[in-house]
Design a protein around this motif. Structure first.
Motif, PDB file in Angstrom:
ATOM      1  N   HIS A  67      84.091 -28.325  42.544  1.00 20.98           N
ATOM      2  CA  HIS A  67      82.868 -28.991  41.600  1.00 20.98           C
ATOM      3  C   HIS A  67      83.269 -29.813  40.630  1.00 20.98           C
ATOM      4  N   VAL A  68      84.491 -30.020  40.100  1.00 20.48           N
ATOM      5  CA  VAL A  68      84.739 -30.823  39.226  1.00 20.48           C
ATOM      6  C   VAL A  68      84.529 -32.231  39.880  1.00 20.48           C
ATOM      7  N   VAL A  69      85.193 -32.264  41.148  1.00 21.98           N
ATOM      8  CA  VAL A  69      85.106 -33.544  42.140  1.00 21.98           C
ATOM      9  C   VAL A  69      83.489 -34.013  42.381  1.00 21.98           C
ATOM     10  N   ASP A  70      82.652 -33.021  42.831  1.00 22.95           N
ATOM     11  CA  ASP A  70      81.554 -33.445  43.099  1.00 22.95           C
ATOM     12  C   ASP A  70      80.896 -34.120  41.787  1.00 22.95           C
ATOM     13  N   THR A  71      81.147 -33.344  40.622  1.00 22.32           N
ATOM     14  CA  THR A  71      80.398 -33.668  39.571  1.00 22.32           C
ATOM     15  C   THR A  71      80.655 -35.124  39.280  1.00 22.32           C
ATOM     16  N   GLU A  72      82.030 -35.110  39.510  1.00 18.11           N
ATOM     17  CA  GLU A  72      82.464 -36.814  39.026  1.00 18.11           C
ATOM     18  C   GLU A  72      81.999 -37.624  39.797  1.00 18.11           C
ATOM     19  N   ARG A  73      81.697 -37.344  41.193  1.00 16.72           N
ATOM     20  CA  ARG A  73      80.979 -38.519  42.068  1.00 16.72           C
ATOM     21  C   ARG A  73      79.567 -38.444  41.593  1.00 16.72           C
ATOM     22  N   TYR A  77      77.839 -42.015  40.368  1.00 12.31           N
ATOM     23  CA  TYR A  77      76.546 -42.765  40.760  1.00 12.31           C
ATOM     24  C   TYR A  77      75.558 -43.016  39.826  1.00 12.31           C
ATOM     25  N   ARG A  78      75.550 -42.146  38.815  1.00 11.48           N
ATOM     26  CA  ARG A  78      74.713 -42.094  37.755  1.00 11.48           C
ATOM     27  C   ARG A  78      75.078 -43.602  36.573  1.00 11.48           C
ATOM     28  N   GLY A  83      74.359 -48.848  35.059  1.00 13.81           N
ATOM     29  CA  GLY A  83      75.095 -50.005  34.983  1.00 13.81           C
ATOM     30  C   GLY A  83      74.529 -51.079  35.493  1.00 13.81           C
ATOM     31  N   ARG A  84      73.935 -51.107  36.702  1.00 19.65           N
ATOM     32  CA  ARG A  84      73.171 -52.170  37.304  1.00 19.65           C
ATOM     33  C   ARG A  84      71.768 -52.253  37.037  1.00 19.65           C
TER      34      ARG A  84
END
Length: 171
Positions: A67-73, A77-78, A83-84
């Protein structure tokens, strides 16, 4: 840039505990410290505890880790979209739908650690690519205003939050 420089207009109050848990750290210091702390925690978890859940309907340790990994991904993305200078209202996500589909309980501790390391390296590189103007840029995610720099601190604060949860409830 320090976490204490964030203003409450840069993120939803929901994330306040994550950011406050970091203290007065620099963004990259937060990335480095939470990565080290998280990997040390994972290394300390006995294999038999990886599939432990402290209650019916609660996630296993492996599920929390992924879950920590998924959330960081998702937060990467956000940050990339905002940023763009993408003005789209970015959707939220339901972690309770993600966890069963992650098949994290079929994975080894080593594979979970490897994935976290790669995702964190990607996070670090993404944020290194942002200049000060981009870091201050605001966008909208899950119907709330959020800045790119706030996202970076939220990523680390979220990891710190789950380190505490694992220590308190699982070990």
């Amino acid at each position: 840039m320090k976490a204490t420089l964030l203003t409450t207009e840069e993120y939803n109050a929901y994330y306040d505990p994550y950011i406050k848990a970091l203290g007065n750290v620099d963004l990259f210091q937060a990335f480095n410290e939470t990565e080290k702390e998280f990997l040390n925690l994972i290394n300390s978890i006995p294999e038999e505890k990886l599939h432990y859940s402290y209650g019916i309907g609660k996630w296993t340790v492996a599920e929390v880790l992924l879950h920590v990994v998924d959330t960081e991904r998702i937060f990467q993305y956000r940050a990339l979209r905002i940023g763009r200078n993408d003005k789209t209202n970015l959707a939220g996500f339901d972690e309770n739908l993600f966890v069963p589909e992650s098949f994290s309980n079929e994975r080894s501790v080593e594979s979970l650690m490897d994935e976290f390391k790669v995702v964190r390296a990607s996070t670090r590189l993404l944020f290194k690519s942002f200049n000060d103007q981009v870091l201050l840029r605001n966008g909208n995610a899950n119907n709330s205003v959020i800045s790119v720099r706030a996202i970076g601190f939220i990523i680390s604060g979220h990891v710190k939050h789950h380190i505490r949860i694992i220590k308190e409830r699982y070990l």
